[in-house]
Design a protein around this motif. Structure first.
Motif, mmCIF file in Angstrom:
data_model
loop_
_atom_site.group_PDB
_atom_site.id
_atom_site.type_symbol
_atom_site.label_atom_id
_atom_site.label_comp_id
_atom_site.label_asym_id
_atom_site.label_seq_id
_atom_site.Cartn_x
_atom_site.Cartn_y
_atom_site.Cartn_z
ATOM 1 N N ILE A 136 -9.082 -3.518 -1.060
ATOM 2 C CA ILE A 136 -8.903 -4.955 -0.861
ATOM 3 C C ILE A 136 -9.620 -5.369 0.423
ATOM 4 C CG2 ILE A 136 -7.229 -6.834 -0.547
ATOM 5 C CD1 ILE A 136 -5.175 -5.017 -2.003
ATOM 6 N N ASP A 137 -10.719 -6.087 0.260
ATOM 7 C CA ASP A 137 -11.469 -6.640 1.390
ATOM 8 C C ASP A 137 -11.912 -5.606 2.431
ATOM 9 O OD1 ASP A 137 -11.187 -9.196 0.266
ATOM 10 O OD2 ASP A 137 -9.293 -9.539 1.299
ATOM 11 N N SER A 138 -12.240 -4.410 1.991
ATOM 12 C CA SER A 138 -12.694 -3.375 2.926
ATOM 13 C C SER A 138 -14.196 -3.472 3.111
ATOM 14 C CB SER A 138 -12.375 -1.974 2.392
ATOM 15 O OG SER A 138 -10.966 -1.807 2.309
#
Length: 140
Positions: A136-138
């Motif tokens: 997630i949003d890395s």
């Protein structure tokens, strides 16, 4: 058939800088990748011949081992009292049975996270995933 297999005339583990430069300039030396292939008995025979103290501790550690399901747990006392030496110094610098087989097998030393990351396919943000991952949003 022994294509490109050559007997080892001299094995030098970690030569000093000048020797290494001489080896490179001569052009008739191979560099050890650190990977050895041998039958266990052949290695034990050479270990017994060239590093008998290590061999005795290995033999005792195995003889006094405990079997635990699928594991063999060598005798801790025998193992810990064994002299410390590498295969390179204890056997390879001594043996006359070694051969070199030059290979190109695409091998990479994956001993760090950076090396693993370099080998993996990346997503659009530069992340490399291993296994079951929820990202997630890395950003790499």
């Amino acid at each position: 058939m022994r294509h490109n297999i050559r007997d080892i005339k001299q094995f030098v583990e970690k030569p000093d800088e000048q020797s290494a430069q001489d080896y490179v300039s001569r052009g008739d030396f191979f560099w050890n990748s650190g990977m050895f292939v041998f039958k266990a008995q052949a290695f034990l025979d050479e270990l017994k011949k060239y590093a008998p103290q290590i061999y005795r501790h290995v033999f005792k550690a195995h003889a006094n081992a405990q079997h635990d399901l699928d594991f063999i747990r060598v005798d801790k006392s025998s193992f810990e009292s064994c002299p410390s030496d590498s295969v390179d110094y204890a056997v390879m610098e001594q043996t006359d049975k070694g051969v070199v087989l030059p290979v190109d097998m695409g091998w990479h030393d994956l001993g760090s996270y950076d090396a693993l990351w370099q080998m993996k396919e990346k997503d659009e943000l530069g992340n490399a995933h291993f296994g079951d991952v929820k990202n997630i949003d890395s950003i790499a």
